[in-house]
Motif scaffolding. Structure first.
Motif, mmCIF file in Angstrom:
data_model
loop_
_atom_site.group_PDB
_atom_site.id
_atom_site.type_symbol
_atom_site.label_atom_id
_atom_site.label_comp_id
_atom_site.label_asym_id
_atom_site.label_seq_id
_atom_site.Cartn_x
_atom_site.Cartn_y
_atom_site.Cartn_z
ATOM 1 N N LYS A 278 5.524 5.410 4.406
ATOM 2 C CA LYS A 278 4.178 5.012 4.821
ATOM 3 C C LYS A 278 3.240 6.186 5.065
ATOM 4 O O LYS A 278 2.287 6.068 5.811
ATOM 5 N N SER A 279 3.462 7.314 4.450
ATOM 6 C CA SER A 279 2.540 8.434 4.638
ATOM 7 C C SER A 279 2.009 8.888 3.288
ATOM 8 O O SER A 279 2.610 8.631 2.257
ATOM 9 N N GLY A 280 0.865 9.538 3.318
ATOM 10 C CA GLY A 280 0.281 10.063 2.091
ATOM 11 C C GLY A 280 -0.769 9.170 1.472
ATOM 12 O O GLY A 280 -1.387 9.536 0.492
ATOM 13 N N TYR A 281 -1.003 7.976 2.041
ATOM 14 C CA TYR A 281 -1.972 7.054 1.451
ATOM 15 C C TYR A 281 -3.103 6.726 2.401
ATOM 16 O O TYR A 281 -3.871 5.811 2.175
ATOM 17 N N GLU A 282 -3.249 7.517 3.452
ATOM 18 C CA GLU A 282 -4.261 7.249 4.452
ATOM 19 C C GLU A 282 -5.672 7.231 3.844
ATOM 20 O O GLU A 282 -6.530 6.499 4.294
ATOM 21 N N ASP A 283 -5.912 8.018 2.793
ATOM 22 C CA ASP A 283 -7.224 8.095 2.171
ATOM 23 C C ASP A 283 -7.590 6.840 1.392
ATOM 24 O O ASP A 283 -8.738 6.621 1.054
ATOM 25 N N PHE A 284 -6.598 5.975 1.089
ATOM 26 C CA PHE A 284 -6.845 4.777 0.288
ATOM 27 C C PHE A 284 -7.105 3.552 1.143
ATOM 28 O O PHE A 284 -7.419 2.503 0.631
ATOM 29 N N VAL A 285 -6.926 3.646 2.439
ATOM 30 C CA VAL A 285 -7.040 2.468 3.314
ATOM 31 C C VAL A 285 -8.474 2.174 3.622
ATOM 32 O O VAL A 285 -9.331 2.949 3.711
ATOM 33 N N PRO B 293 0.808 -1.218 0.000
ATOM 34 C CA PRO B 293 0.000 0.000 0.000
ATOM 35 C C PRO B 293 0.845 1.275 0.000
ATOM 36 O O PRO B 293 0.304 2.375 0.032
ATOM 37 N N PHE B 294 2.182 1.126 -0.053
ATOM 38 C CA PHE B 294 3.080 2.269 0.059
ATOM 39 C C PHE B 294 4.113 2.281 -1.063
ATOM 40 O O PHE B 294 4.485 1.231 -1.583
ATOM 41 N N ASP B 295 4.601 3.468 -1.427
ATOM 42 C CA ASP B 295 5.713 3.582 -2.363
ATOM 43 C C ASP B 295 6.960 2.954 -1.745
ATOM 44 O O ASP B 295 7.181 3.066 -0.536
ATOM 45 N N THR B 296 7.781 2.308 -2.582
ATOM 46 C CA THR B 296 9.038 1.717 -2.127
ATOM 47 C C THR B 296 10.153 2.147 -3.059
ATOM 48 O O THR B 296 10.065 1.958 -4.269
ATOM 49 N N PHE B 297 11.199 2.727 -2.477
ATOM 50 C CA PHE B 297 12.377 3.147 -3.234
ATOM 51 C C PHE B 297 13.409 2.029 -3.135
ATOM 52 O O PHE B 297 13.793 1.629 -2.036
#
Length: 115
Positions: free
Chosen positions: A108-115, A55-59
């Motif tokens: 792990k931030s910025g995707y709270e609206d998608f959960v 659910p999060f971007d990974t570099f």
């Protein structure tokens, strides 16, 4: 070495804090926070991570060897010094045709609206 964070305020060489282990993928946590984590990972030749959707971007940054990063069915071949961002909510896997080491940073931030 335990899978605990690296000691803060101490100098280290990233390539030396994790070893290659035959027939294995080894993960060492550098930093772990509620907003994300940074890990160094070593892959022996022929090893892979199971396909997943995060659910999060990974570099991903390859620091030794060569890796294959597959994102939504598209293969990306990375060599030492190359990086890629695996977008959140995409199918992905990482494979080693030869052994390699990488740094993985998950935000792990910025995707709270998608959960």
């Amino acid at each position: 070495m335990e899978n605990s964070e690296v000691e803060k305020s101490s100098v280290f060489i990233i390539l030396e804090i994790i070893e290659y282990v035959p027939n294995s993928v080894v993960i060492k946590t550098i930093l772990k926070k509620t907003t994300g984590n940074v890990s160094v990972v070593s892959f022996d030749s022929g090893e892979a991570l199971a396909e997943k959707i995060s659910p999060f971007d990974t570099f991903i940054q390859v620091i030794d060897g060569k890796a294959e990063v597959i994102i939504d069915g598209t293969s990306h071949l990375l060599a030492t010094g190359q990086s890629i961002i695996v977008p959140a909510h995409t199918r992905n896997t990482i494979k080693a045709s030869e052994r390699f080491k990488m740094i993985s940073t998950i935000i792990k931030s910025g995707y709270e609206d998608f959960v």
